[in-house]
Design an enzyme around this catalytic site. Structure first.
Site, PDB file in Angstrom:
ATOM      1  N   HIS A   1       6.584  -1.486   3.497  1.00 66.34           N
ATOM      2  CA  HIS A   1       6.362  -2.885   3.892  1.00 66.34           C
ATOM      3  C   HIS A   1       5.511  -3.579   2.849  1.00 66.34           C
ATOM      4  CE1 HIS A   1       3.155  -0.407   5.635  1.00 66.34           C
ATOM      5  NE2 HIS A   1       2.347  -1.445   5.455  1.00 66.34           N
TER       6      HIS A   1
ATOM      7  N   ASN B   1       0.857  -1.194   0.000  1.00 58.67           N
ATOM      8  CA  ASN B   1       0.000   0.000   0.000  1.00 58.67           C
ATOM      9  C   ASN B   1       0.891   1.242   0.000  1.00 58.67           C
ATOM     10  OD1 ASN B   1      -2.336  -1.605   0.207  1.00 58.67           O
ATOM     11  ND2 ASN B   1      -2.121  -1.714   2.428  1.00 58.67           N
TER      12      ASN B   1
HETATM   13  P1  AMP Z   1      -0.608  -0.477   5.692  1.00 59.98           P
HETATM   14  O1  AMP Z   1      -2.032  -0.077   5.521  1.00 59.98           O
HETATM   15  O2  AMP Z   1      -0.090  -1.181   4.461  1.00 59.98           O
HETATM   16  O3  AMP Z   1       0.273   0.682   6.116  1.00 59.98           O
HETATM   17  O4  AMP Z   1      -0.614  -1.565   6.838  1.00 59.98           O
HETATM   18  C1  AMP Z   1       0.063  -1.438   8.055  1.00 59.98           C
HETATM   19  C2  AMP Z   1      -0.087  -2.771   8.760  1.00 59.98           C
HETATM   20  O5  AMP Z   1       0.741  -2.763   9.896  1.00 59.98           O
HETATM   21  C3  AMP Z   1      -1.513  -3.072   9.244  1.00 59.98           C
HETATM   22  O6  AMP Z   1      -1.971  -4.285   8.654  1.00 59.98           O
HETATM   23  C4  AMP Z   1      -1.356  -3.183  10.760  1.00 59.98           C
HETATM   24  O7  AMP Z   1      -2.188  -4.172  11.332  1.00 59.98           O
HETATM   25  C5  AMP Z   1       0.125  -3.522  10.894  1.00 59.98           C
HETATM   26  N1  AMP Z   1       0.725  -3.155  12.171  1.00 59.98           N
HETATM   27  C6  AMP Z   1       0.704  -1.940  12.776  1.00 59.98           C
HETATM   28  N2  AMP Z   1       1.367  -1.964  13.940  1.00 59.98           N
HETATM   29  C7  AMP Z   1       1.862  -3.243  14.062  1.00 59.98           C
HETATM   30  C8  AMP Z   1       2.641  -3.905  15.042  1.00 59.98           C
HETATM   31  N3  AMP Z   1       3.073  -3.280  16.153  1.00 59.98           N
HETATM   32  N4  AMP Z   1       2.953  -5.212  14.846  1.00 59.98           N
HETATM   33  C9  AMP Z   1       2.524  -5.848  13.745  1.00 59.98           C
HETATM   34  N5  AMP Z   1       1.786  -5.287  12.771  1.00 59.98           N
HETATM   35  C10 AMP Z   1       1.446  -3.989  12.932  1.00 59.98           C
END
Ligand code: AMP
Length: 114
Positions: free
Chosen positions: A100, A87
């Site tokens: 990521h 994303n």
């Molecule tokens: P995005 O919308 O691609 O930025 O997704 C960010 C992702 O990071 C989401 O699916 C969240 O659930 C995940 N996320 C945020 N904080 C953490 C964390 N501390 N550990 C693992 N995943 C996380």
């Protein structure tokens, strides 16, 4: 490291994570709010916001992310297929501004053979 970046804090060990892979360049761990039976995030250890900020200098890192995906999918049980999602930015619904890739896989309940 960016002091206010949650993924930088995970890399630094300041926030716990369920790691599935780590090397000198990359880290992978389970998403805290899984959107599929297997939901793993692959992140580079350098802080870079998203693909908009990537240049030729990041070619190796991006290639490594892509090549790690099938390896980690198999390792975590998504050996029958997965989505590989990055994303980017506001319209890409990016929440965490540290590059990521999501690995989303595993059979959905209605797909499982009994
Ligand atoms: P995005 O919308 O691609 O930025 O997704 C960010 C992702 O990071 C989401 O699916 C969240 O659930 C995940 N996320 C945020 N904080 C953490 C964390 N501390 N550990 C693992 N995943 C996380």
């Amino acid at each position: 490291m960016h002091a206010d970046c949650v993924f930088c804090k995970i890399i630094a060990g300041q926030i716990p994570s369920q790691k599935v892979y780590e090397d000198e360049m990359m880290l992978a761990f389970h998403d805290i709010h899984p959107a599929a039976p297997v939901h793993v995030l692959i992140i580079p250890k350098i802080h870079i916001s998203n693909l908009f900020d990537c240049t030729q200098a990041h070619t190796e890192m991006l290639g490594k992310m892509a090549l790690l995906a099938p390896q980690l999918a198999k390792q975590t049980g998504a050996d029958n297929g997965f989505r590989f999602v990055i994303n980017n930015g506001v319209d890409g619904r990016q929440e965490v501004y540290h590059l990521h890739a999501h690995i989303l896989g595993g059979a959905h309940p209605w797909q499982r053979q009994t």
